[in-house]
Design an enzyme around this catalytic site. Structure first.
Site, mmCIF file in Angstrom:
data_model
loop_
_atom_site.group_PDB
_atom_site.id
_atom_site.type_symbol
_atom_site.label_atom_id
_atom_site.label_comp_id
_atom_site.label_asym_id
_atom_site.label_seq_id
_atom_site.Cartn_x
_atom_site.Cartn_y
_atom_site.Cartn_z
ATOM 1 N N GLN A 258 -36.497 17.619 30.571
ATOM 2 C CA GLN A 258 -37.662 18.143 29.854
ATOM 3 C C GLN A 258 -38.453 19.085 30.758
ATOM 4 O OE1 GLN A 258 -38.419 17.695 26.706
ATOM 5 N NE2 GLN A 258 -37.197 15.927 26.082
ATOM 6 N N TYR B 26 -28.253 11.619 22.014
ATOM 7 C CA TYR B 26 -28.620 12.837 22.753
ATOM 8 C C TYR B 26 -29.416 12.422 23.984
ATOM 9 C CZ TYR B 26 -27.366 14.798 18.227
ATOM 10 O OH TYR B 26 -26.704 15.115 17.071
ATOM 11 N N GLU C 145 -24.253 11.092 25.025
ATOM 12 C CA GLU C 145 -24.586 12.450 25.465
ATOM 13 C C GLU C 145 -23.276 13.213 25.678
ATOM 14 O OE1 GLU C 145 -27.218 14.599 26.413
ATOM 15 O OE2 GLU C 145 -25.570 15.882 27.068
ATOM 16 N N ASP D 208 -32.915 12.510 19.774
ATOM 17 C CA ASP D 208 -33.672 13.601 20.402
ATOM 18 C C ASP D 208 -32.729 14.798 20.517
ATOM 19 O OD1 ASP D 208 -35.454 15.142 21.818
ATOM 20 O OD2 ASP D 208 -35.363 13.957 23.658
ATOM 21 N N CYS E 282 -37.488 18.983 18.638
ATOM 22 C CA CYS E 282 -38.094 20.169 19.253
ATOM 23 C C CYS E 282 -38.049 21.356 18.282
ATOM 24 C CB CYS E 282 -37.403 20.507 20.568
ATOM 25 S SG CYS E 282 -35.630 20.733 20.400
HETATM 26 N N1 SAH Z 1 -33.425 12.750 25.492
HETATM 27 C C1 SAH Z 1 -33.100 13.587 26.608
HETATM 28 C C2 SAH Z 1 -32.308 14.845 26.227
HETATM 29 C C3 SAH Z 1 -32.793 15.608 25.021
HETATM 30 S S1 SAH Z 1 -32.208 17.235 24.901
HETATM 31 C C4 SAH Z 1 -34.345 13.990 27.338
HETATM 32 O O1 SAH Z 1 -35.414 13.988 26.755
HETATM 33 O O2 SAH Z 1 -34.250 14.337 28.509
HETATM 34 C C5 SAH Z 1 -30.799 17.134 23.931
HETATM 35 C C6 SAH Z 1 -29.573 16.628 24.645
HETATM 36 O O3 SAH Z 1 -28.520 16.628 23.693
HETATM 37 C C7 SAH Z 1 -29.080 17.472 25.806
HETATM 38 O O4 SAH Z 1 -28.900 16.649 26.924
HETATM 39 C C8 SAH Z 1 -27.727 18.021 25.317
HETATM 40 O O5 SAH Z 1 -26.770 18.136 26.358
HETATM 41 C C9 SAH Z 1 -27.311 16.959 24.328
HETATM 42 N N2 SAH Z 1 -26.373 17.355 23.271
HETATM 43 C C10 SAH Z 1 -26.253 18.540 22.646
HETATM 44 N N3 SAH Z 1 -25.323 18.480 21.699
HETATM 45 C C11 SAH Z 1 -24.819 17.220 21.698
HETATM 46 C C12 SAH Z 1 -23.835 16.542 20.918
HETATM 47 N N4 SAH Z 1 -23.170 17.165 19.964
HETATM 48 N N5 SAH Z 1 -23.602 15.249 21.201
HETATM 49 C C13 SAH Z 1 -24.289 14.607 22.170
HETATM 50 N N6 SAH Z 1 -25.233 15.187 22.932
HETATM 51 C C14 SAH Z 1 -25.488 16.488 22.700
#
Ligand code: SAH
Length: 472
Positions: free
Chosen positions: A304, A333, A354, A402, A429
């Site tokens: 973040q 995610y 993830e 997320d 977001c």
């Molecule tokens: N909750 C975490 C990350 C949120 S951002 C935080 O707040 O730090 C969104 C995340 O989703 C990123 O890490 C990205 O790599 C991941 N992401 C994107 N597409 C995805 C998918 N198809 N499956 C799993 N994760 C994914």
């Protein structure tokens, strides 16, 4: 607030549908009109015979004289020649470059008005999909500048000199910038120092038109609490010339430097970083702390960008989820595990999923480093893994999602529905995809629990983060 910011996230598409008659303006013409709207890019909108004209640095309620700079079939662009009447919501003494480049397109609005703008934006998007929901006032920051812990700055040769800066809106023409206004000044400094070192050593920037040259981007990231600094030089070439000399010069000038990495990206896409990293000097990652936990952050991992509001966001999301010590939770995610690890000690078990493998490796190390053993991370596409878990009979009490800006997929929502959690916490977001997904989530038998809470993770920009809770 003495005026309501009118909205249009999708005004260009709307303009395409609405405007059918002859275009009422020509290039270089001057017009005068009241600003009636703000676009999702933060541009003011004036209308001549209902034909929209987009104008940088013009805010609703203002009357402006505009010179038309570009005319298209259903809309045009213009620039302010004279502000005939200013809005009481106009912020004084703001960085003009930040507004005109689009680094901080809302910086011309007083902060209170920015927060209202974001609340109205969320309201409008839900109205558009016919979902009635209350939207709370946006939670803002006390000091809404210099908050970004990370910069990814394009590098270009300008008049024979290597420059770092920002692309002008809608172009790939670089405008040299040193003070990015919303970034941690130490991050800005790291970028300028790296630029100077590259200049001194005569290293060139990559030219995407003739496919020659070396450096494409500089990335710098700094722990808000740890003050650990990472610098990444992204090249088109396999080799980073003078790598050791660059490292020595950076170390001499950046005492907080903990990690200096060379990343290769030789793909012609909009993705900034490639998959290949070599640590030239120092550690492979930096640490930062969030909500009392320590996190390892590698060069390719999502983290973040506003740690101050992230803590507010996660605390609020956990509170609203009403977590119990017996709960089994899924965090979809999950990135480097920030949500998973910040709630782990309140519940029985958390599963994270993830897609970026390195992020999952970081998440596992983070669990270890914080002595948390009731968590499990899986590297997979979230919709696929959720479908698998649902098929395996996993029945979490609470699901957190997320996702990135494109939101959830039908598949993921169906999988959550099959798992029948009591509570479904959606951290978003992008309110447009949140509103879209809400329609399907409701159709799957969930209902909305309480108001949507917008949080200003990205002050001075048009972006907004929101939390919405669904119950079965
Ligand atoms: N909750 C975490 C990350 C949120 S951002 C935080 O707040 O730090 C969104 C995340 O989703 C990123 O890490 C990205 O790599 C991941 N992401 C994107 N597409 C995805 C998918 N198809 N499956 C799993 N994760 C994914």
């Amino acid at each position: 607030m003495n005026y309501v910011v009118m909205m249009s996230t999708n005004i260009m598409a709307k303009a395409n549908r609405v405007y059918k008659t002859k275009v009422p303006v020509t290039k270089n013409q001057q017009v005068e009109a009241e600003v009636v709207d703000i676009t999702y890019q933060g541009m003011g909108v004036i209308k001549i015979d209902n034909f929209p004209i987009f104008v940088i640095d013009a805010i609703p309620g203002e009357v402006v004289q505009v010179g038309i700079t570009k005319v298209l079939k259903s809309y045009a662009f213009g620039r302010v020649i004279k502000r005939v009447k200013a809005s009481p919501n106009r912020a004084e003494n703001v960085d003009k470059v930040a507004i005109t480049t689009g680094i901080a397109p809302l910086a011309n609005l007083k902060y209170e008005a920015q927060l209202t703008f974001k609340q109205r934006q969320v309201e409008q998007l839900f109205k558009k999909v016919n979902v009635s929901v209350e939207v709370n006032p946006t939670i803002g920051m006390t000091d809404p500048t210099k908050y970004r812990n990370k910069a990814q700055v394009p590098v270009q040769m300008v008049n024979g000199q290597l420059e770092t800066g920002f692309y002008r809106r809608g172009s790939h023409k670089l405008m040299p910038v040193e003070d990015f206004y919303i970034q941690d000044p130490k991050v800005d400094e790291a970028v300028s120092v790296t630029r100077d070192v590259l200049r001194d050593l005569g290293i060139s920037a990559y030219d995407e038109e003739i496919h020659k040259g070396v450096v494409r981007h500089i990335m710098a990231r700094r722990g808000f609490y740890s003050h650990e600094l990472m610098v990444v030089i992204i090249t088109n070439t396999k080799k980073l010339p003078e790598a050791d000399n660059i490292a020595a010069a950076l170390r001499a000038k950046l005492p907080e430097l903990k990690s200096f990495i060379h990343n290769i990206n030789n793909h012609d896409t909009n993705v900034i970083m490639g998959q290949w990293n070599e640590t030239v000097w120092g550690a492979d990652e930096i640490h930062d702390q969030l909500m009392g936990k320590d996190f390892i952050i590698g060069p390719n991992s999502f983290y973040q960008i506003n740690p101050q509001t992230t803590a507010v966001l996660y605390t609020l999301a956990a509170e609203k989820a009403g977590l119990k010590p017996t709960d089994v939770v899924v965090d979809a995610y999950s990135g480097i595990g920030t949500i998973t690890l910040s709630i782990a000690d309140q519940v029985a078990k958390v599963y994270g999923v993830e897609v970026v493998e390195d992020a999952v490796l970081d998440a596992e190390k983070n669990a270890q480093n914080n002595h948390i053993d009731n968590v499990e991370f899986v590297t997979a596409d979230a919709p696929e893994q959720m479908t698998q878990w649902a098929a395996d009979g996993l029945k979490p009490d609470v699901v957190f999602v997320d996702p990135p800006r494109k939101g959830l997929t039908n598949e993921l929502i169906s999988a959550v529905s099959a798992m029948q959690p009591k509570t479904f916490v959606y951290i978003s977001c992008n309110p447009a995809t949140l509103a879209r997904d809400t329609v399907q989530i409701l159709a799957e038998g969930f209902h909305i629990d309480g108001p949507i809470q917008p949080i200003d993770q990205f002050p001075q920009t048009t972006h907004v983060e929101s939390v919405l809770i669904f119950k079965r």
